[in-house]
Design a protein around this motif. Structure first.
Motif, PDB file in Angstrom:
ATOM      1  N   LYS A  29       0.827  -1.211   0.000  1.00  0.00           N
ATOM      2  CA  LYS A  29       0.000   0.000   0.000  1.00  0.00           C
ATOM      3  C   LYS A  29       0.860   1.258   0.000  1.00  0.00           C
ATOM      4  CE  LYS A  29      -3.772   2.298   2.478  1.00  0.00           C
ATOM      5  NZ  LYS A  29      -3.255   3.610   2.174  1.00  0.00           N
ATOM      6  N   PHE A  32       1.454   2.531  -3.487  1.00  0.00           N
ATOM      7  CA  PHE A  32       0.317   3.237  -4.080  1.00  0.00           C
ATOM      8  C   PHE A  32       0.087   4.591  -3.410  1.00  0.00           C
ATOM      9  CE2 PHE A  32      -0.310  -1.211  -5.239  1.00  0.00           C
ATOM     10  CZ  PHE A  32      -0.360  -1.059  -6.610  1.00  0.00           C
ATOM     11  N   ASP A  33       0.359   4.675  -2.117  1.00  0.00           N
ATOM     12  CA  ASP A  33       0.278   5.972  -1.434  1.00  0.00           C
ATOM     13  C   ASP A  33       1.282   6.952  -2.036  1.00  0.00           C
ATOM     14  OD1 ASP A  33      -1.690   4.961   0.232  1.00  0.00           O
ATOM     15  OD2 ASP A  33      -0.331   4.649   1.928  1.00  0.00           O
ATOM     16  N   TYR A  34       2.495   6.486  -2.293  1.00  0.00           N
ATOM     17  CA  TYR A  34       3.520   7.336  -2.902  1.00  0.00           C
ATOM     18  C   TYR A  34       3.113   7.785  -4.293  1.00  0.00           C
ATOM     19  CZ  TYR A  34       7.650   7.703   0.072  1.00  0.00           C
ATOM     20  OH  TYR A  34       8.533   8.058   1.055  1.00  0.00           O
ATOM     21  N   LEU A  35       2.535   6.880  -5.064  1.00  0.00           N
ATOM     22  CA  LEU A  35       2.186   7.211  -6.447  1.00  0.00           C
ATOM     23  C   LEU A  35       1.053   8.220  -6.531  1.00  0.00           C
ATOM     24  CD1 LEU A  35       2.522   3.725  -8.155  1.00  0.00           C
ATOM     25  CD2 LEU A  35       4.141   5.646  -8.202  1.00  0.00           C
ATOM     26  N   GLU A  36       0.272   8.369  -5.467  1.00  0.00           N
ATOM     27  CA  GLU A  36      -0.784   9.387  -5.457  1.00  0.00           C
ATOM     28  C   GLU A  36      -0.194  10.787  -5.484  1.00  0.00           C
ATOM     29  OE1 GLU A  36      -4.283   7.084  -2.967  1.00  0.00           O
ATOM     30  OE2 GLU A  36      -3.264   8.778  -2.055  1.00  0.00           O
ATOM     31  N   ASP A  37       0.938  10.974  -4.799  1.00  0.00           N
ATOM     32  CA  ASP A  37       1.502  12.313  -4.628  1.00  0.00           C
ATOM     33  C   ASP A  37       2.904  12.488  -5.170  1.00  0.00           C
ATOM     34  OD1 ASP A  37      -0.779  13.195  -3.173  1.00  0.00           O
ATOM     35  OD2 ASP A  37       0.007  12.189  -1.395  1.00  0.00           O
ATOM     36  N   SER A  38       3.526  11.415  -5.597  1.00  0.00           N
ATOM     37  CA  SER A  38       4.942  11.482  -5.941  1.00  0.00           C
ATOM     38  C   SER A  38       5.222  10.569  -7.125  1.00  0.00           C
ATOM     39  CB  SER A  38       5.755  11.089  -4.704  1.00  0.00           C
ATOM     40  OG  SER A  38       7.088  11.476  -4.849  1.00  0.00           O
TER      41      SER A  38
END
Length: 72
Positions: A29, A32-38
């Protein structure tokens, strides 16, 4: 061994059973959290125990699951 088993481990003894990248304690997860903002590169820099191959394969696997659900 499935593609999922090749890249992801779920074990109650590791991170309380949260899916992690195989051979690490890094939760899937988190990617995917990183890919939301970075970016993927930022994720890999922050979590060097995860290989680019692992991360890219999990992204591709997630995409194929989503696309197969949409097509169904």
């Amino acid at each position: 061994m499935s593609l999922l088993d090749q890249y992801i481990t779920v074990d109650k003894e590791i991170a309380a059973g949260v899916p992690v990248f195989k051979g690490t304690r890094v939760a899937v997860k988190t990617l995917f959290d990183y890919l939301e903002d970075s970016s993927l590169d930022d994720f890999l820099n922050g979590f060097p125990s995860v290989s680019r191959d692992q991360a890219e394969s999990v992204i591709e696997l997630a995409a194929s699951i989503v696309l197969s659900e949409i097509a169904a």
